[in-house]
Enzyme design. Structure first.
Site, PDB file in Angstrom:
ATOM      1  N   HIS A  89      29.817  39.619 -16.702  1.00 23.98           N
ATOM      2  CA  HIS A  89      30.562  39.954 -15.483  1.00 23.98           C
ATOM      3  C   HIS A  89      29.737  39.562 -14.254  1.00 23.98           C
ATOM      4  O   HIS A  89      28.505  39.704 -14.256  1.00 23.98           O
ATOM      5  CB  HIS A  89      30.881  41.451 -15.452  1.00 23.98           C
ATOM      6  CG  HIS A  89      31.886  41.802 -14.396  1.00 23.98           C
ATOM      7  ND1 HIS A  89      31.552  41.898 -13.061  1.00 23.98           N
ATOM      8  CD2 HIS A  89      33.209  42.047 -14.478  1.00 23.98           C
ATOM      9  CE1 HIS A  89      32.638  42.192 -12.363  1.00 23.98           C
ATOM     10  NE2 HIS A  89      33.667  42.284 -13.195  1.00 23.98           N
ATOM     11  N   GLU A 122      37.242  34.761 -14.147  1.00 22.41           N
ATOM     12  CA  GLU A 122      37.221  35.623 -12.968  1.00 22.41           C
ATOM     13  C   GLU A 122      36.537  34.898 -11.814  1.00 22.41           C
ATOM     14  O   GLU A 122      35.293  34.917 -11.714  1.00 22.41           O
ATOM     15  CB  GLU A 122      36.441  36.911 -13.266  1.00 22.41           C
ATOM     16  CG  GLU A 122      37.047  37.767 -14.353  1.00 22.41           C
ATOM     17  CD  GLU A 122      36.746  39.245 -14.140  1.00 22.41           C
ATOM     18  OE1 GLU A 122      37.692  40.025 -14.076  1.00 22.41           O
ATOM     19  OE2 GLU A 122      35.564  39.602 -13.994  1.00 22.41           O
ATOM     20  N   SER A 162      41.506  40.801  -8.603  1.00 25.29           N
ATOM     21  CA  SER A 162      42.558  41.340  -7.725  1.00 25.29           C
ATOM     22  C   SER A 162      43.955  41.341  -8.346  1.00 25.29           C
ATOM     23  O   SER A 162      44.950  41.165  -7.636  1.00 25.29           O
ATOM     24  CB  SER A 162      42.569  40.589  -6.389  1.00 25.29           C
ATOM     25  OG  SER A 162      41.372  40.827  -5.686  1.00 25.29           O
TER      26      SER A 162
HETATM   27  C1  PEP Z   1      36.630  42.969 -12.227  1.00 26.48           C
HETATM   28  O1  PEP Z   1      35.727  43.623 -11.691  1.00 26.48           O
HETATM   29  O2  PEP Z   1      36.475  42.493 -13.359  1.00 26.48           O
HETATM   30  C2  PEP Z   1      37.878  42.783 -11.488  1.00 26.48           C
HETATM   31  C3  PEP Z   1      38.726  41.917 -11.952  1.00 26.48           C
HETATM   32  O3  PEP Z   1      38.025  43.545 -10.376  1.00 26.48           O
HETATM   33  P1  PEP Z   1      39.319  43.619  -9.407  1.00 26.48           P
HETATM   34  O4  PEP Z   1      40.533  43.671 -10.299  1.00 26.48           O
HETATM   35  O5  PEP Z   1      39.117  44.864  -8.637  1.00 26.48           O
HETATM   36  O6  PEP Z   1      39.302  42.385  -8.575  1.00 26.48           O
END
Ligand code: PEP
Length: 245
Positions: A94, A163, A206
């Site tokens: 992550h 991500e 998000s």
């Molecule tokens: C995450 O931290 O893996 C994430 C996707 O956060 P968010 O959905 O808040 O952007």
């Protein structure tokens, strides 16, 4: 479809009750074949597992130490300890942890140690904003995937979560063309490695009830890794409902 809730550094024992409505939902026929996975902080893994163990919901950790053996690593949790809580999954790579010192080599060792314990790995990759602006997204994804999966042959227990770092917690999501391009890049990189067959690819960054359906229409993905919105049971349920018709 996978719906993975990353609670990050949030939640106490009482907050496990937030899964009540999701437990109900997961029993409905319509949602039976989908995977709902809660990744709370380490402190809640065991209690959360006890709460959902008779259901289809699974539990995952948010990170693990690279060393499979027990040893003098104060404050760390390895994959054996995670396994002992009943958790079946672990998030590795992550960006929050890459920002705190995780590198591709370390991430590769973490993935190997998790797979050795038969944990399923949610392997996060993604470019930062400055890398995107410099058109480096493909090479960043390639580096993260090739190095992260180095000398790993069993891909059945790996899920990739794309991500984009600039999208996490910002309310911003990629444009359709951008998301398509980057998910296709990941597929291409995996096929170059001849490891594409069984890997599910998720999107994270998000995700909300307002954009879940649109994101799924943009590109062929196998679900979402949800941070902020997963802390709110109603929002998390709405994401699941909007994703499955
Ligand atoms: C995450 O931290 O893996 C994430 C996707 O956060 P968010 O959905 O808040 O952007």
């Amino acid at each position: 479809m996978y719906f993975i809730a990353n609670w990050k550094m949030h939640g106490n024992t009482k907050d496990i009750e937030r899964s009540n409505s999701i437990l109900k939902l997961s029993k409905l026929k319509k949602y039976k074949n989908h995977k709902i996975i809660y990744c709370p902080p380490y402190t809640l893994l065991k209690d959360f597992y006890n709460k959902v163990k008779k259901s289809r919901i699974s539990i995952g950790a948010q990170n693990c130490h690279a060393n499979s053996d027990f040893g003098p690593f104060t404050g760390s949790i390895n994959s054996k300890l995670i396994k002992s809580t009943g958790a079946k999954y672990v998030i590795i790579g992550h960006s929050d942890n890459r920002n705190q010192g995780d590198n591709d080599k370390n991430i590769n060792n973490k993935i190997k140690s998790a797979l050795n314990e038969n944990l399923k790995v949610i392997f996060c990759v993604g470019e930062k904003l400055n890398e995107k602006k410099k058109n480096l997204t493909y090479s960043i994804l390639k580096k993260q995937i090739v190095k992260g999966l180095d000398k790993i042959n069993n891909f059945e227990n790996i899920i990739i979560a794309y991500e984009p770092v600039w999208s996490i917690g910002t309310g911003l999501v990629p444009k359709s063309s951008e998301l398509k391009k980057n998910i296709n890049s990941i597929k291409k990189i995996l096929s170059l490695l001849r490891k594409s067959k069984k890997i599910n690819i998720l999107y994270g960054g998000s995700v909300s009830p307002d954009n879940a359906k649109d994101l799924l229409e943009m590109v062929n993905i196998n679900g979402f890794l949800v941070g902020g919105a997963s802390l709110n049971a109603k929002k998390f349920i709405d994401i699941i409902k909007k994703s499955i018709n």
